[in-house]
Motif scaffolding. Structure first.
Motif, mmCIF file in Angstrom:
data_model
loop_
_atom_site.group_PDB
_atom_site.id
_atom_site.type_symbol
_atom_site.label_atom_id
_atom_site.label_comp_id
_atom_site.label_asym_id
_atom_site.label_seq_id
_atom_site.Cartn_x
_atom_site.Cartn_y
_atom_site.Cartn_z
ATOM 1 N N PRO A 131 4.013 11.668 4.527
ATOM 2 C CA PRO A 131 2.948 12.085 5.429
ATOM 3 C C PRO A 131 3.465 12.690 6.741
ATOM 4 O O PRO A 131 4.099 12.007 7.543
ATOM 5 C CB PRO A 131 2.188 10.784 5.695
ATOM 6 C CG PRO A 131 3.240 9.715 5.579
ATOM 7 C CD PRO A 131 4.262 10.212 4.594
ATOM 8 N N GLU A 175 -9.141 14.963 2.779
ATOM 9 C CA GLU A 175 -9.682 14.007 1.824
ATOM 10 C C GLU A 175 -10.747 13.118 2.461
ATOM 11 O O GLU A 175 -11.826 12.939 1.927
ATOM 12 C CB GLU A 175 -8.563 13.123 1.259
ATOM 13 C CG GLU A 175 -7.643 13.834 0.287
ATOM 14 C CD GLU A 175 -6.845 12.850 -0.545
ATOM 15 O OE1 GLU A 175 -6.275 11.901 0.026
ATOM 16 O OE2 GLU A 175 -6.826 13.028 -1.778
ATOM 17 N N THR A 189 -0.599 2.090 5.565
ATOM 18 C CA THR A 189 -1.564 3.012 4.969
ATOM 19 C C THR A 189 -1.427 4.403 5.573
ATOM 20 O O THR A 189 -1.481 5.418 4.868
ATOM 21 C CB THR A 189 -2.998 2.503 5.184
ATOM 22 O OG1 THR A 189 -3.138 1.227 4.558
ATOM 23 C CG2 THR A 189 -4.024 3.457 4.598
ATOM 24 N N VAL A 190 -1.228 4.455 6.875
ATOM 25 C CA VAL A 190 -1.150 5.743 7.575
ATOM 26 C C VAL A 190 0.229 6.374 7.454
ATOM 27 O O VAL A 190 0.361 7.579 7.194
ATOM 28 C CB VAL A 190 -1.536 5.566 9.055
ATOM 29 C CG1 VAL A 190 -1.364 6.877 9.825
ATOM 30 C CG2 VAL A 190 -2.969 5.058 9.179
ATOM 31 N N THR A 194 4.473 8.625 0.431
ATOM 32 C CA THR A 194 3.484 9.081 -0.544
ATOM 33 C C THR A 194 4.186 9.837 -1.668
ATOM 34 O O THR A 194 5.334 10.261 -1.524
ATOM 35 C CB THR A 194 2.440 9.994 0.121
ATOM 36 O OG1 THR A 194 3.113 11.110 0.725
ATOM 37 C CG2 THR A 194 1.660 9.242 1.186
ATOM 38 N N GLU A 198 1.768 15.101 2.300
ATOM 39 C CA GLU A 198 0.446 14.820 2.844
ATOM 40 C C GLU A 198 0.455 15.057 4.347
ATOM 41 O O GLU A 198 1.491 15.368 4.935
ATOM 42 C CB GLU A 198 0.006 13.389 2.512
ATOM 43 C CG GLU A 198 -0.146 13.130 1.017
ATOM 44 C CD GLU A 198 -0.885 11.853 0.684
ATOM 45 O OE1 GLU A 198 -1.505 11.260 1.602
ATOM 46 O OE2 GLU A 198 -0.853 11.444 -0.483
ATOM 47 N N ARG A 200 -1.452 13.677 8.218
ATOM 48 C CA ARG A 200 -2.301 12.762 8.976
ATOM 49 C C ARG A 200 -2.564 13.388 10.347
ATOM 50 O O ARG A 200 -1.627 13.819 11.039
ATOM 51 C CB ARG A 200 -1.622 11.406 9.185
ATOM 52 C CG ARG A 200 -1.093 10.741 7.915
ATOM 53 C CD ARG A 200 -2.201 10.154 7.076
ATOM 54 N NE ARG A 200 -1.648 9.381 5.978
ATOM 55 C CZ ARG A 200 -1.556 9.824 4.732
ATOM 56 N NH1 ARG A 200 -1.938 11.063 4.436
ATOM 57 N NH2 ARG A 200 -1.059 9.058 3.775
ATOM 58 N N TYR A 221 -7.020 12.061 6.728
ATOM 59 C CA TYR A 221 -6.063 12.106 5.627
ATOM 60 C C TYR A 221 -6.231 13.432 4.875
ATOM 61 O O TYR A 221 -7.355 13.812 4.531
ATOM 62 C CB TYR A 221 -6.302 10.962 4.648
ATOM 63 C CG TYR A 221 -6.044 9.584 5.209
ATOM 64 C CD1 TYR A 221 -4.861 8.912 4.933
ATOM 65 C CD2 TYR A 221 -6.985 8.943 5.993
ATOM 66 C CE1 TYR A 221 -4.624 7.636 5.435
ATOM 67 C CE2 TYR A 221 -6.765 7.663 6.496
ATOM 68 C CZ TYR A 221 -5.572 7.024 6.198
ATOM 69 O OH TYR A 221 -5.341 5.765 6.697
ATOM 70 N N LYS A 223 -4.215 16.212 1.821
ATOM 71 C CA LYS A 223 -3.159 16.413 0.823
ATOM 72 C C LYS A 223 -2.846 17.890 0.652
ATOM 73 O O LYS A 223 -3.692 18.755 0.889
ATOM 74 C CB LYS A 223 -3.583 15.810 -0.523
ATOM 75 C CG LYS A 223 -3.440 14.306 -0.598
ATOM 76 C CD LYS A 223 -3.618 13.810 -2.031
ATOM 77 C CE LYS A 223 -3.336 12.326 -2.145
ATOM 78 N NZ LYS A 223 -3.470 11.840 -3.546
#
Length: 225
Positions: A131, A175, A189-190, A194, A198, A200, A221, A223
């Motif tokens: 990310p 997303e 999570t952040v 991945t 991705e 953020r 979020y 992708k």
């Protein structure tokens, strides 16, 4: 989706730094504490408490090695981001590259009128596996909107384009967006690794008029297209 003047693509596995971003008040630098993992890595989240349970006994036989991770097919080599645009909300700016101060506190973007967003330089560059993290203020010091003022207006499928120093432009599709309390920020999570590239986008949220502070963060979020 990746566009490039050279058309170069290759696979690359990138480890992701894990940090909790707390943009305190969107008008002053945050000071989260650094923590160290094994192997050591920079982070910007308070240190976890020490477990009080007894250590687990070592296994009597050596553990089997973990299988190798295969990079996603469209992973690009490292190249720092220089700007971004979000046509759906008419947002965009050049990007600063900010990291951690010597004391472990997180640098945050300037907060004046027209201040740009920033790339957190302990996160992957756009198009690398993992990310990419961009930080921006929701407001400015004059009371006007910040560069990330309209993140809540983004919808699933909206496109975010990030230009890189090597001439490539990487496109991501939104997303979802999530609001999190700053004192219960979901770091893994952040910031956790991945399967593919991705993005953020992180700003402040949850303004409290009684204190004049923002109690939450808002995270978008996205992708790779």
């Amino acid at each position: 989706m990746i566009s490039s003047s050279s058309g170069r693509r290759r696979n690359l596995l990138v480890s992701t730094a894990v940090a909790a971003v707390l943009l305190t008040g969107c008008g002053a630098p945050a000071t989260p504490q650094a923590e160290t993992s094994t192997p050591p890595s920079k982070a910007a989240t308070p240190p976890a408490s020490t477990p009080t349970s007894s250590p687990t006994p070592a296994p009597s036989t050596p553990a089997s090695p973990a299988p190798a991770t295969t990079p996603a097919p469209d992973v690009l080599p490292k190249s720092v981001p220089i700007s971004f645009t979000i046509p759906a909300i008419k947002a965009g700016s050049e990007l600063l590259a900010l990291g951690l101060r010597d004391n472990g506190s997180l640098e945050v973007p300037p907060d004046g009128p027209g201040a740009p967003a920033s790339w957190y330089d302990q996160s992957p560059t756009p198009g690398e596996q993992g990310p990419t993290v961009l930080l921006g203020h929701v407001n400015a010091t004059d009371g006007g909107p910040g560069v990330f003022a309209d993140l809540r207006a983004l919808k699933a499928g909206d496109v975010i384009e990030v230009s890189r120093k090597d001439g490539t432009t990487v496109s991501f599709a939104v997303e979802r967006g999530e609001q999190y309390p700053k004192d219960d920020f979901p770091t893994l999570t952040v910031y956790g690794n991945t399967e593919g590239p991705e993005l953020r986008l992180i700003t402040c949220d949850g303004y409290d008029p009684a204190t004049g502070l923002f109690d939450d963060n808002y995270v978008v979020y996205a992708k790779l297209l």
